[in-house]
Design a protein around this motif. Structure first.
Motif, PDB file in Angstrom:
ATOM      1  N   ARG A 142       0.828  -1.219   0.000  1.00  0.00           N
ATOM      2  CA  ARG A 142       0.000   0.000   0.000  1.00  0.00           C
ATOM      3  C   ARG A 142       0.859   1.265   0.000  1.00  0.00           C
ATOM      4  NH1 ARG A 142      -3.975  -2.240   3.130  1.00  0.00           N
ATOM      5  NH2 ARG A 142      -2.949  -1.596   5.058  1.00  0.00           N
ATOM      6  N   VAL A 143       1.857   1.308   0.885  1.00  0.00           N
ATOM      7  CA  VAL A 143       2.677   2.538   0.965  1.00  0.00           C
ATOM      8  C   VAL A 143       3.573   2.710  -0.260  1.00  0.00           C
ATOM      9  CG1 VAL A 143       2.681   2.575   3.497  1.00  0.00           C
ATOM     10  CG2 VAL A 143       4.598   1.512   2.302  1.00  0.00           C
ATOM     11  N   LEU A 144       3.809   1.606  -0.990  1.00  0.00           N
ATOM     12  CA  LEU A 144       4.657   1.707  -2.192  1.00  0.00           C
ATOM     13  C   LEU A 144       3.857   2.090  -3.435  1.00  0.00           C
ATOM     14  CD1 LEU A 144       6.947  -1.377  -1.518  1.00  0.00           C
ATOM     15  CD2 LEU A 144       7.711   0.997  -1.622  1.00  0.00           C
ATOM     16  N   HIS A 145       2.545   2.293  -3.282  1.00  0.00           N
ATOM     17  CA  HIS A 145       1.760   2.747  -4.435  1.00  0.00           C
ATOM     18  C   HIS A 145       2.095   4.192  -4.756  1.00  0.00           C
ATOM     19  CE1 HIS A 145      -0.880  -0.050  -6.352  1.00  0.00           C
ATOM     20  NE2 HIS A 145      -1.001  -0.695  -5.207  1.00  0.00           N
ATOM     21  N   ALA A 146       1.994   4.554  -6.028  1.00  0.00           N
ATOM     22  CA  ALA A 146       2.392   5.911  -6.445  1.00  0.00           C
ATOM     23  C   ALA A 146       1.302   6.939  -6.142  1.00  0.00           C
ATOM     24  CB  ALA A 146       2.732   5.899  -7.930  1.00  0.00           C
ATOM     25  N   ALA A 147       0.763   6.890  -4.936  1.00  0.00           N
ATOM     26  CA  ALA A 147      -0.258   7.873  -4.558  1.00  0.00           C
ATOM     27  C   ALA A 147       0.424   9.199  -4.209  1.00  0.00           C
ATOM     28  CB  ALA A 147      -1.036   7.356  -3.359  1.00  0.00           C
ATOM     29  N   VAL A 148      -0.387  10.244  -4.042  1.00  0.00           N
ATOM     30  CA  VAL A 148       0.190  11.553  -3.700  1.00  0.00           C
ATOM     31  C   VAL A 148       0.485  11.571  -2.200  1.00  0.00           C
ATOM     32  CG1 VAL A 148      -0.212  14.040  -3.663  1.00  0.00           C
ATOM     33  CG2 VAL A 148      -1.115  12.679  -5.528  1.00  0.00           C
ATOM     34  N   LEU A 173       1.805  19.066  -8.143  1.00  0.00           N
ATOM     35  CA  LEU A 173       0.686  19.955  -8.445  1.00  0.00           C
ATOM     36  C   LEU A 173      -0.577  19.503  -7.715  1.00  0.00           C
ATOM     37  CD1 LEU A 173       0.316  22.510 -10.073  1.00  0.00           C
ATOM     38  CD2 LEU A 173      -0.738  21.152 -11.827  1.00  0.00           C
ATOM     39  N   SER A 174      -0.813  18.194  -7.662  1.00  0.00           N
ATOM     40  CA  SER A 174      -1.994  17.670  -6.958  1.00  0.00           C
ATOM     41  C   SER A 174      -1.941  18.054  -5.483  1.00  0.00           C
ATOM     42  CB  SER A 174      -2.068  16.149  -7.077  1.00  0.00           C
ATOM     43  OG  SER A 174      -2.029  15.765  -8.423  1.00  0.00           O
ATOM     44  N   ARG A 175      -0.727  17.910  -4.898  1.00  0.00           N
ATOM     45  CA  ARG A 175      -0.549  18.237  -3.482  1.00  0.00           C
ATOM     46  C   ARG A 175      -0.854  19.726  -3.235  1.00  0.00           C
ATOM     47  NH1 ARG A 175      -1.225  15.397   0.412  1.00  0.00           N
ATOM     48  NH2 ARG A 175      -2.304  17.189   1.217  1.00  0.00           N
TER      49      ARG A 175
END
Length: 265
Positions: A13-19, A63-65
């Protein structure tokens, strides 16, 4: 091992490319974008920013952040985020923007006239974010020129932010806009991540999983070194580690299934 499955799942989960909440080694770039939005959108000035950098260097994530963090500041303006990959053709950008501005569908010249009228009429500022801008390259580059000309129209209330992988898009395609003339796009380049930066990103992500480290530090260093040598793409580094965790998870699962556990465990 009690809870083994969950620690692997947490790691994946933490290694997913989420923001993430904090973007490592991108403080300068975040500062430039934030300042640009304050100066133009909040300052009610039309303008454009062209953000370039290879895939996985943090352009979209930054940019999303910022859009999340600056929601209140940007509340008085209209924000449109468009991923150009989702368009069937470069020309499709215009009806997509028109729809977001609540204009009735209209093709060709009439549609363009209405769009330009809307963007130069009185009203709140419009922040248009175009991700994967490279997809809008076309013969003659009419689409790109038109978009970057919009903030320069008299009375324009458009602030345009374009994100692209190609560094030379402006030299190649936007030369007509004149790199040094007033109103030309501001440029911001995201360099590839270095080995140290990639290692820190991986450590920071995996540090969120409780218990013993799932991936050995030497393995993270090795992954960071390989990826930085090829591309400096953080998404690639996250993918490699996630894949490694999956492999281990499968091995552990098959061993657990084959071996009878000692009683009481």
């Amino acid at each position: 091992l009690p809870g083994t499955g969950t620690c692997y799942q947490q790691a994946k989960r933490v290694l997913h490319a989420a923001v993430p909440d904090r973007l490592h080694a991108r403080e300068r770039e975040m500062g430039v974008i934030r300042q640009f939005l304050r100066e133009y959108v909040c300052g009610r000035r039309p303008g454009s920013l062209y953000v370039s950098g290879a895939p996985g260097t943090g352009k979209t994530a930054c940019l999303s952040r910022i859009l999340l963090d600056c929601k209140d500041e940007l509340a008085g303006s209209k924000t449109i985020v468009l991923n150009c990959m989702s368009l069937s053709s470069p020309q499709g950008a215009f009806p997509a923007v028109a729809q977001q501005l609540g204009l009735p569908a209209a093709d060709g010249r009439e549609g363009m006239r209405r769009l330009e009228e809307r963007l130069t009429a009185k009203g709140p500022m419009v922040l248009l974010v175009l991700d994967e801008l490279d997809q809008l390259e076309s013969k003659g580059q009419d689409v790109l020129y038109t978009l970057f000309e919009w903030p320069r129209l008299p009375g324009s209330r458009l602030v345009l932010v374009g994100l692209a992988n190609a560094l030379d898009l402006t030299d190649r395609s936007l030369a007509r806009l004149g790199a040094r003339t007033a109103g030309s796009p501001r440029l911001l380049h995201f360099p590839p991540y270095t080995r140290e930066q990639l290692t820190a990103i991986l450590q920071e992500r995996l540090g969120q999983v409780a218990g013993d480290p799932i991936l050995d530090d030497a393995a993270l260093q090795f992954c960071a070194r390989k990826v930085s040598a090829v591309s400096g793409d953080a998404r690639k580094a996250l993918d490699v580690c996630r894949r490694a965790v999956e492999v281990v998870e499968l091995e552990v699962r098959s061993q657990t299934l084959l071996k009878p556990l000692p009683s009481g465990e």
